[in-house]
Structure formats: structure tokens, C-alpha cells
Design a protein around this motif. Structure first.
Motif, PDB file in Angstrom:
ATOM      1  N   LYS A  45      54.651  24.179  23.575  1.00  0.00           N
ATOM      2  CA  LYS A  45      53.712  23.971  24.689  1.00  0.00           C
ATOM      3  C   LYS A  45      52.261  24.246  24.308  1.00  0.00           C
ATOM      4  N   ASP A  81      54.453  24.391  35.189  1.00  0.00           N
ATOM      5  CA  ASP A  81      55.368  25.548  35.176  1.00  0.00           C
ATOM      6  C   ASP A  81      54.971  26.626  36.182  1.00  0.00           C
ATOM      7  N   GLY A 102      57.718  39.252  27.732  1.00  0.00           N
ATOM      8  CA  GLY A 102      57.435  38.087  26.890  1.00  0.00           C
ATOM      9  C   GLY A 102      55.971  37.721  26.996  1.00  0.00           C
ATOM     10  N   GLY A 104      54.737  34.468  25.520  1.00  0.00           N
ATOM     11  CA  GLY A 104      54.583  33.100  25.005  1.00  0.00           C
ATOM     12  C   GLY A 104      53.897  32.195  26.025  1.00  0.00           C
ATOM     13  N   GLY A 105      54.128  30.900  25.875  1.00  0.00           N
ATOM     14  CA  GLY A 105      53.463  29.922  26.722  1.00  0.00           C
ATOM     15  C   GLY A 105      53.768  30.097  28.202  1.00  0.00           C
ATOM     16  N   ASN A 125      55.773  42.946  25.595  1.00  0.00           N
ATOM     17  CA  ASN A 125      56.262  42.008  24.571  1.00  0.00           C
ATOM     18  C   ASN A 125      56.781  42.754  23.359  1.00  0.00           C
ATOM     19  N   SER A 127      56.223  42.197  20.249  1.00  0.00           N
ATOM     20  CA  SER A 127      55.199  42.478  19.238  1.00  0.00           C
ATOM     21  C   SER A 127      53.812  42.446  19.877  1.00  0.00           C
ATOM     22  N   SER A 160      62.837  33.939  25.234  1.00  0.00           N
ATOM     23  CA  SER A 160      64.027  33.104  25.070  1.00  0.00           C
ATOM     24  C   SER A 160      65.248  33.940  24.714  1.00  0.00           C
ATOM     25  N   LEU A 163      68.871  32.947  25.853  1.00  0.00           N
ATOM     26  CA  LEU A 163      68.984  31.479  25.990  1.00  0.00           C
ATOM     27  C   LEU A 163      70.152  30.959  25.158  1.00  0.00           C
ATOM     28  N   GLU A 167      71.227  38.439  23.809  1.00  0.00           N
ATOM     29  CA  GLU A 167      70.277  39.544  23.630  1.00  0.00           C
ATOM     30  C   GLU A 167      69.551  39.883  24.933  1.00  0.00           C
ATOM     31  N   PHE A 168      69.100  41.138  25.027  1.00  0.00           N
ATOM     32  CA  PHE A 168      68.198  41.538  26.105  1.00  0.00           C
ATOM     33  C   PHE A 168      66.769  41.231  25.665  1.00  0.00           C
ATOM     34  N   PRO A 169      65.855  40.980  26.611  1.00  0.00           N
ATOM     35  CA  PRO A 169      64.468  40.662  26.216  1.00  0.00           C
ATOM     36  C   PRO A 169      63.676  41.875  25.717  1.00  0.00           C
ATOM     37  N   ILE A 189      65.090  31.483  32.277  1.00  0.00           N
ATOM     38  CA  ILE A 189      66.251  30.749  31.748  1.00  0.00           C
ATOM     39  C   ILE A 189      67.168  30.367  32.922  1.00  0.00           C
ATOM     40  N   GLY A 210      66.360  30.609  36.498  1.00  0.00           N
ATOM     41  CA  GLY A 210      65.204  29.716  36.459  1.00  0.00           C
ATOM     42  C   GLY A 210      65.425  28.352  37.100  1.00  0.00           C
ATOM     43  N   GLN A 217      58.846  22.847  38.885  1.00  0.00           N
ATOM     44  CA  GLN A 217      57.986  22.220  37.872  1.00  0.00           C
ATOM     45  C   GLN A 217      58.349  20.749  37.691  1.00  0.00           C
TER      46      GLN A 217
HETATM   47  P1  NDP Z   1      57.528  30.800  23.590  1.00  0.00           P
HETATM   48  O1  NDP Z   1      58.195  30.461  22.301  1.00  0.00           O
HETATM   49  O2  NDP Z   1      56.136  30.342  23.826  1.00  0.00           O
HETATM   50  O3  NDP Z   1      57.529  32.425  23.765  1.00  0.00           O
HETATM   51  C1  NDP Z   1      58.634  33.183  23.484  1.00  0.00           C
HETATM   52  C2  NDP Z   1      58.338  34.673  23.818  1.00  0.00           C
HETATM   53  O4  NDP Z   1      59.619  35.300  23.796  1.00  0.00           O
HETATM   54  C3  NDP Z   1      57.459  35.423  22.822  1.00  0.00           C
HETATM   55  O5  NDP Z   1      56.695  36.370  23.521  1.00  0.00           O
HETATM   56  C4  NDP Z   1      58.482  36.136  21.907  1.00  0.00           C
HETATM   57  O6  NDP Z   1      58.023  37.396  21.399  1.00  0.00           O
HETATM   58  C5  NDP Z   1      59.601  36.402  22.887  1.00  0.00           C
HETATM   59  N1  NDP Z   1      60.928  36.429  22.275  1.00  0.00           N
HETATM   60  C6  NDP Z   1      61.601  35.411  21.686  1.00  0.00           C
HETATM   61  N2  NDP Z   1      62.836  35.816  21.299  1.00  0.00           N
HETATM   62  C7  NDP Z   1      62.929  37.111  21.677  1.00  0.00           C
HETATM   63  C8  NDP Z   1      63.955  38.098  21.564  1.00  0.00           C
HETATM   64  N3  NDP Z   1      65.122  37.801  20.987  1.00  0.00           N
HETATM   65  N4  NDP Z   1      63.729  39.323  22.065  1.00  0.00           N
HETATM   66  C9  NDP Z   1      62.561  39.623  22.662  1.00  0.00           C
HETATM   67  N5  NDP Z   1      61.528  38.757  22.790  1.00  0.00           N
HETATM   68  C10 NDP Z   1      61.724  37.512  22.304  1.00  0.00           C
HETATM   69  O7  NDP Z   1      58.513  30.318  24.748  1.00  0.00           O
HETATM   70  P2  NDP Z   1      58.179  29.703  26.200  1.00  0.00           P
HETATM   71  O8  NDP Z   1      57.256  30.632  26.901  1.00  0.00           O
HETATM   72  O9  NDP Z   1      57.804  28.277  26.096  1.00  0.00           O
HETATM   73  O10 NDP Z   1      59.649  29.709  26.900  1.00  0.00           O
HETATM   74  C11 NDP Z   1      60.303  30.940  27.135  1.00  0.00           C
HETATM   75  C12 NDP Z   1      61.605  30.747  27.924  1.00  0.00           C
HETATM   76  O11 NDP Z   1      61.351  30.279  29.238  1.00  0.00           O
HETATM   77  C13 NDP Z   1      62.593  29.781  27.291  1.00  0.00           C
HETATM   78  O12 NDP Z   1      63.875  30.373  27.367  1.00  0.00           O
HETATM   79  C14 NDP Z   1      62.497  28.553  28.180  1.00  0.00           C
HETATM   80  O13 NDP Z   1      63.712  27.843  28.189  1.00  0.00           O
HETATM   81  C15 NDP Z   1      62.222  29.177  29.535  1.00  0.00           C
HETATM   82  N6  NDP Z   1      61.526  28.272  30.483  1.00  0.00           N
HETATM   83  C16 NDP Z   1      62.144  27.880  31.643  1.00  0.00           C
HETATM   84  C17 NDP Z   1      61.499  27.050  32.553  1.00  0.00           C
HETATM   85  C18 NDP Z   1      62.167  26.639  33.827  1.00  0.00           C
HETATM   86  O14 NDP Z   1      61.777  25.629  34.406  1.00  0.00           O
HETATM   87  N7  NDP Z   1      63.142  27.363  34.324  1.00  0.00           N
HETATM   88  C19 NDP Z   1      60.142  26.548  32.310  1.00  0.00           C
HETATM   89  C20 NDP Z   1      59.575  27.055  31.094  1.00  0.00           C
HETATM   90  C21 NDP Z   1      60.247  27.865  30.213  1.00  0.00           C
HETATM   91  P3  NDP Z   1      57.108  37.537  20.043  1.00  0.00           P
HETATM   92  O15 NDP Z   1      55.683  37.313  20.484  1.00  0.00           O
HETATM   93  O16 NDP Z   1      57.360  38.929  19.602  1.00  0.00           O
HETATM   94  O17 NDP Z   1      57.612  36.488  19.086  1.00  0.00           O
END
Ligand code: NDP
Length: 245
Positions: A45, A81, A102, A104-105, A125, A127, A160, A163, A167-169, A189, A210, A217
Motif C-alpha cells: 500500500k 480503509d 502494529g 504498517g499501512g 509495534n 519494532s 498481519s 493472518l 501468532e499474537f500481535p 483480519i 475485519g 472499504q
Molecule cells: P503492513 O505490512 O503495512 O504492516 C504490518 C505491521 O504488522 C507492521 O507494523 C509489522 O511490524 C507488524 N507485524 C507483521 N507481522 C507481525 C508479527 N508476526 N508480530 C507482530 N507484528 C507483526 O500491513 P498492512 O497494514 O497493509 O495490513 C495489516 C493487516 O491488516 C493484514 O493482515 C491485512 O490483511 C489486514 N487488513 C484488513 C483490511 C480489511 O478490510 N479488513 C483492510 C486492510 C488491511 P514491524 O514494523 O515490526 O515489521
């Protein structure tokens, strides 16, 4: 979801999927496939934002694009979103304090939207690397190592984790304490009871996956795909039907 709308409203289009391996090839792939529109999902994204010729609306605020439109050969980006998520949590009462797990995007889009709505946001988060964006936005930010617990109306998992694994977040000990101080829980999710939601269920906290975010969305993206040819309610009705199939 989208095909259900196209079929019900007799719109000549087909929604399918393609696996993009390299985010840098997003724009070339979009035009090589001759697409009129697309959704972009994890982890592309932010690459989608970079690839666009122009970005409109809330996507501009967050630098994250989940919907692409081919407008006369130009790639135009949107973000649906955050509004989809606001729709999803509208049934929860008086949310004033949110913990996002988390960074991410999805987390970016939600945090910026919540701040716009004057909701207090804390981000936790795995990291540190992605946290400065949230600090600048005015959020409290923590990594697992320095987290300080507070009280939350809602905790959202935007990682994720869960997903494709179990795992727990964040570490389970942390999550147990967080849930003891939380009214509602939501996961981005959908379609499965993640370990995160399973723990919420165990603790009798009201939770949702989700699916409503997906629907919210999706309705907004579909309006863009069909260039607002149909009323939102008709799109929503046809799209909701696909969840029952
Ligand atoms: P990104 O890849 O942009 O971000 C992922 C984030 O998750 C990062 O902060 C990363 O941490 C963290 N992360 C990944 N794996 C783990 C783990 N095993 N344990 C802890 N933290 C973890 O992802 P998106 O933001 O694009 O998407 C995230 C989730 O949201 C996905 O599962 C996606 O399917 C879901 N989603 C659902 C939607 C819906 O309509 N229901 C819409 C959009 C997304 P680090 O910075 O440390 O790497």
C-alpha cells in the motif's frame, strides 16, 4: 464482493486477483494488465502511494493507497480503509481512546483518521522503525520493550500476525494486561478467529473481526470503480449479499 455488485447492477466489469511480487513494478503491472481499477493489499500500500500520478483525499494525508483508478491513462490513488473502519466501529459506543497494535499501512490510515476525529491514539509495534510517523501525528508510541499500560476503549490489531499463522500481535503477557484494561477489541483480519480475537472471546470482551471493515472499504472502492454510477445503498446491498454466499 465486487463481482456481486457488478452482476447485480449489470455493470460490465470483472474483479480478480494478481500476485504482485515486487512493489516497484506495481504501475507497470497495472497498465500491462489493462486494468481500469484495482485494490492493493499487504504489503504494497505504501508502494502504491509512490506509484501514483496523483493521490486524492485521505490517501494524501496518510501516504497509503488501497484503491487505484485508471483515469485517462493516469494512475490515481485513494484510501478507503480508514472510512471503512470508521463504519465498522460505528456500533461501539463513545470511543475516545484507542490502542493500535502494529505500525504498517493500515495503522497509519487508522491513526490519522482517529486523530482527525479527536480520538486519543496509542501505537504499540514490534519494532521502533515505523514509530516516528505516529509520534509526529501526536500519538503515544511504544515498542514491546518500553510499553506502558493505560486504559483503552478499543484495541485494534493491524498487524498481519494471525493472518497465516497462529501468532499474537504482541507477547501474550502484554496482551492479557491490555485486554484487562479494554472495553472493545477489533481485528483488521477477517474470516477467522485469530489468537488475538480468541483471547478477547476468552475474556468476554465484545469483539469483531475485519469483515465490516472489508465491507466498508469495499463499498467506497466500488463507488470509485463504477465512477459513482450507482447509489451507495445499492452497492452495499449487493456487496453484503456476497458475504452470505
Ligand atoms: P503492513 O505490512 O503495512 O504492516 C504490518 C505491521 O504488522 C507492521 O507494523 C509489522 O511490524 C507488524 N507485524 C507483521 N507481522 C507481525 C508479527 N508476526 N508480530 C507482530 N507484528 C507483526 O500491513 P498492512 O497494514 O497493509 O495490513 C495489516 C493487516 O491488516 C493484514 O493482515 C491485512 O490483511 C489486514 N487488513 C484488513 C483490511 C480489511 O478490510 N479488513 C483492510 C486492510 C488491511 P514491524 O514494523 O515490526 O515489521
Amino acid at each position: 464482493m465486487h463481482n456481486s455488485v457488478f452482476k447485480a447492477l449489470a455493470y460490465d466489469a470483472c474483479y480478480t486477483r494478481t500476485h504482485l511480487l515486487d512493489g516497484a513494478k506495481l504501475k507497470a503491472t497495472f497498465f500491462d494488465l489493462g486494468l481500469s481499477g484495482a485494490n492493493v493489499t499487504v504489503p504494497h500500500k505504501e508502494a502504491a502511494f509512490q506509484a501514483c500520478d496523483a493521490v486524492r483525499g485521505f490517501a494524501k494525508t496518510v501516504g497509503v493507497v488501497n484503491t487505484l483508478i485508471n483515469e485517462n491513462g493516469k494512475l490515481i490513488g485513494y484510501n478507503t480503509d480508514a472510512d471503512g473502519f470508521m463504519y465498522a466501529i460505528s456500533e461501539f459506543n463513545s470511543i475516545q481512546n484507542i490502542l493500535i497494535i502494529g505500525a504498517g499501512g493500515t495503522a497509519k490510515a487508522l491513526a490519522a483518521k482517529f486523530k482527525e476525529e479527536n480520538i486519543d491514539v496509542t501505537v504499540l509495534n514490534r519494532s521502533e522503525g515505523r514509530l516516528p510517523y505516529f509520534k509526529e501525528l501526536g500519538c503515544q508510541t511504544y515498542s514491546w520493550e518500553n510499553f506502558e499500560l493505560s486504559k483503552y476503549d478499543l484495541v485494534v490489531n493491524t498487524t498481519s500476525a494471525g493472518l497465516k499463522d497462529e501468532e499474537f500481535p504482541c507477547p501474550k503477557e502484554l496482551l492479557v494486561n491490555i485486554f484487562d484494561a479494554t472495553s472493545y477489541v477489533a481485528d483488521a483480519i477477517y474470516g477467522k478467529l485469530t489468537p488475538f480475537l480468541s483471547l478477547a472471546k476468552e475474556k468476554n470482551i465484545i469483539y469483531k473481526d475485519g469483515a465490516d471493515m472489508l465491507l466498508g472499504q469495499g463499498v467506497l472502492a466500488n463507488e470509485l470503480f463504477v465512477n459513482f454510477a450507482f447509489p451507495k445503498e445499492s452497492i452495499k446491498k449487493a456487496m453484503s449479499h456476497s458475504f452470505e454466499i
